[in-house]
Enzyme design. Structure first.
Site, PDB file in Angstrom:
ATOM      1  N   LYS A  73       0.808  -1.230   0.000  1.00 31.49           N
ATOM      2  CA  LYS A  73       0.000   0.000   0.000  1.00 31.49           C
ATOM      3  C   LYS A  73       0.840   1.278   0.000  1.00 31.49           C
ATOM      4  O   LYS A  73       0.438   2.282  -0.578  1.00 31.49           O
ATOM      5  CB  LYS A  73      -0.958  -0.002   1.198  1.00 31.49           C
ATOM      6  CG  LYS A  73      -2.066  -1.038   1.045  1.00 31.49           C
ATOM      7  CD  LYS A  73      -3.005  -1.068   2.228  1.00 31.49           C
ATOM      8  CE  LYS A  73      -4.049  -2.156   2.013  1.00 31.49           C
ATOM      9  NZ  LYS A  73      -5.082  -2.159   3.046  1.00 31.49           N
ATOM     10  N   ASP A 109      -9.637   2.764   2.104  1.00 33.19           N
ATOM     11  CA  ASP A 109      -9.605   2.146   3.442  1.00 33.19           C
ATOM     12  C   ASP A 109     -10.154   3.111   4.496  1.00 33.19           C
ATOM     13  O   ASP A 109     -10.783   2.691   5.469  1.00 33.19           O
ATOM     14  CB  ASP A 109      -8.163   1.808   3.854  1.00 33.19           C
ATOM     15  CG  ASP A 109      -7.678   0.517   3.226  1.00 33.19           C
ATOM     16  OD1 ASP A 109      -8.507  -0.283   2.753  1.00 33.19           O
ATOM     17  OD2 ASP A 109      -6.443   0.305   3.218  1.00 33.19           O
TER      18      ASP A 109
HETATM   19  P1  ATR Z   1       0.270  -3.128   5.157  1.00 30.88           P
HETATM   20  O1  ATR Z   1       0.383  -2.378   3.879  1.00 30.88           O
HETATM   21  O2  ATR Z   1      -0.760  -4.204   5.100  1.00 30.88           O
HETATM   22  O3  ATR Z   1       0.109  -2.273   6.372  1.00 30.88           O
HETATM   23  P2  ATR Z   1       3.051  -3.295   5.816  1.00 30.88           P
HETATM   24  O4  ATR Z   1       3.191  -1.876   5.371  1.00 30.88           O
HETATM   25  O5  ATR Z   1       4.099  -4.285   5.416  1.00 30.88           O
HETATM   26  O6  ATR Z   1       1.675  -3.888   5.325  1.00 30.88           O
HETATM   27  O7  ATR Z   1       2.933  -3.288   7.415  1.00 30.88           O
HETATM   28  C1  ATR Z   1       2.936  -4.456   8.176  1.00 30.88           C
HETATM   29  C2  ATR Z   1       2.930  -4.104   9.664  1.00 30.88           C
HETATM   30  O8  ATR Z   1       2.973  -5.318  10.416  1.00 30.88           O
HETATM   31  C3  ATR Z   1       4.120  -3.266  10.109  1.00 30.88           C
HETATM   32  O9  ATR Z   1       3.741  -2.400  11.142  1.00 30.88           O
HETATM   33  C4  ATR Z   1       5.080  -4.344  10.628  1.00 30.88           C
HETATM   34  O10 ATR Z   1       6.030  -3.890  11.579  1.00 30.88           O
HETATM   35  P3  ATR Z   1       7.425  -3.203  11.087  1.00 30.88           P
HETATM   36  O11 ATR Z   1       7.075  -1.816  10.697  1.00 30.88           O
HETATM   37  O12 ATR Z   1       8.316  -3.308  12.251  1.00 30.88           O
HETATM   38  O13 ATR Z   1       7.882  -4.036   9.909  1.00 30.88           O
HETATM   39  C5  ATR Z   1       4.091  -5.276  11.310  1.00 30.88           C
HETATM   40  N1  ATR Z   1       4.663  -6.614  11.487  1.00 30.88           N
HETATM   41  C6  ATR Z   1       4.897  -7.529  10.529  1.00 30.88           C
HETATM   42  N2  ATR Z   1       5.460  -8.649  11.068  1.00 30.88           N
HETATM   43  C7  ATR Z   1       5.586  -8.392  12.404  1.00 30.88           C
HETATM   44  C8  ATR Z   1       6.095  -9.138  13.506  1.00 30.88           C
HETATM   45  N3  ATR Z   1       6.602 -10.380  13.332  1.00 30.88           N
HETATM   46  N4  ATR Z   1       6.050  -8.581  14.739  1.00 30.88           N
HETATM   47  C9  ATR Z   1       5.537  -7.343  14.910  1.00 30.88           C
HETATM   48  N5  ATR Z   1       5.052  -6.573  13.914  1.00 30.88           N
HETATM   49  C10 ATR Z   1       5.064  -7.094  12.675  1.00 30.88           C
END
Ligand code: ATR
Length: 285
Positions: A73, A109
């Site tokens: 996104k 969204d």
């Molecule tokens: P989207 O567009 O769906 O929001 P994204 O931009 O990749 O997808 O965001 C995913 C979110 O999930 C982020 O806040 C990510 O944390 P980081 O910013 O630290 O990457 C969070 N996330 C993904 N895997 C995670 C994990 N194992 N533990 C904690 N947070 C996680």
């Protein structure tokens, strides 16, 4: 209801990384059939290294438009010709419209999230306090929606603190009446902030298949009965996170109503037709 795919059929779809469980194709194709439109909605599973090529392919293949989902996104913004004003302020795009080779990004969204709170759980955002897990593209839309509706306080917890700080930096100047605080996703601070909160929104991808037994909340005792707990993931319908929240007595909601409402707005941008919420919700219930 019958579908005719022929030379006049316009293609729409969804671009994401893990979209095997997406319900968007079902929702959109049912809306297309119901209204006898010459459209067809397809899933496009795209690797991150191919994202730019896939976006340029929308033009090459004369695709009418696409939804953009996890985790693209934010990443998609730089590949577009134009980003509509509010999506530009949000900093993330979940819908692209192709007008004769000119790609415009939108964020539906924001309205989808607001509508799910108003219509499905009758939650009034004004003057409330929120805790948000995550600071990615989805979080941006949710936080923006809460700020637009006059939330009093937002505490963003994210594994990568810098991303939460960037959201605060981008949004704070436009919403001086609301406070935004940012924290690393660790237990200290969580208890106090969750106790004060009215709504807790988990926007992280932790809990999506194949990680369905993972939750970003370190201790389930931190949930409390007065909370509305919202998880954007809808497959499975009740993740571990929502099951634990429900056990604590909290009210819960998953991402299905929001998926439907944001989908209705995207559908309108591509087709000029806006199905009713009730009609679209029936498809998935
Ligand atoms: P989207 O567009 O769906 O929001 P994204 O931009 O990749 O997808 O965001 C995913 C979110 O999930 C982020 O806040 C990510 O944390 P980081 O910013 O630290 O990457 C969070 N996330 C993904 N895997 C995670 C994990 N194992 N533990 C904690 N947070 C996680």
């Amino acid at each position: 209801m019958k579908r005719d795919i022929n030379g006049k059929t316009k293609i729409i779809g969804v671009i994401g990384k893990n979209i095997e469980n997406s319900l968007s194709p079902l929702i959109h194709n049912q809306m297309i059939l119901k209204h006898s439109l010459h459209f067809c909605y397809l899933p496009f599973q795209v690797a991150e290294t191919d994202l730019n090529k896939a976006i340029q392919g929308i033009k090459a293949l004369n695709i009418r438009g696409v939804n953009i989902t996890f985790p693209y996104k934010e990443k998609v913004v730089k590949f577009l010709d134009e980003v509509e004003e509010s999506a530009r302020r949000v900093g993330s795009v979940n819908t692209i419209v192709n007008n004769k080779g000119f790609l415009t990004g939108y964020n539906t969204d924001v309205i989808g999230f607001k509508r799910s709170l108003q219509e499905d759980v009758e939650f009034v955002i004004k003057k409330k306090k929120a805790v948000i897990f995550g600071a990615g593209g989805a979080a941006r839309g949710i936080i923006f929606a809460l700020l637009e509706e006059g939330i009093e306080e937002i505490c963003i917890f994210n594994r990568t603190l810098e991303k939460a700080k960037k959201i605060k930096q981008d949004f704070s100047p436009f919403f001086p009446e609301s406070s935004i605080d940012v924290f690393p996703l660790k237990e200290e601070n969580l208890k106090n902030k969750i106790e004060r909160a009215h709504i807790l929104v988990n926007t992280t991808s932790l809990g999506m298949p194949p990680q369905i037994d993972k939750t970003p909340l370190p201790d389930e005792k931190l949930f409390q009965p007065n909370l509305l707990v919202y998880y954007l993931i809808y497959h499975p319908a009740k993740t571990l996170f929502l099951r634990q929240a429900e056990k604590s007595g909290a009210k819960i909601i998953n991402g299905l109503p929001m998926l439907v409402y944001q989908g209705i707005e995207s559908f309108y941008l591509w087709t000029g037709l806006k199905p009713e919420g009730k009609e679209a919700l029936k498809i998935i219930r």
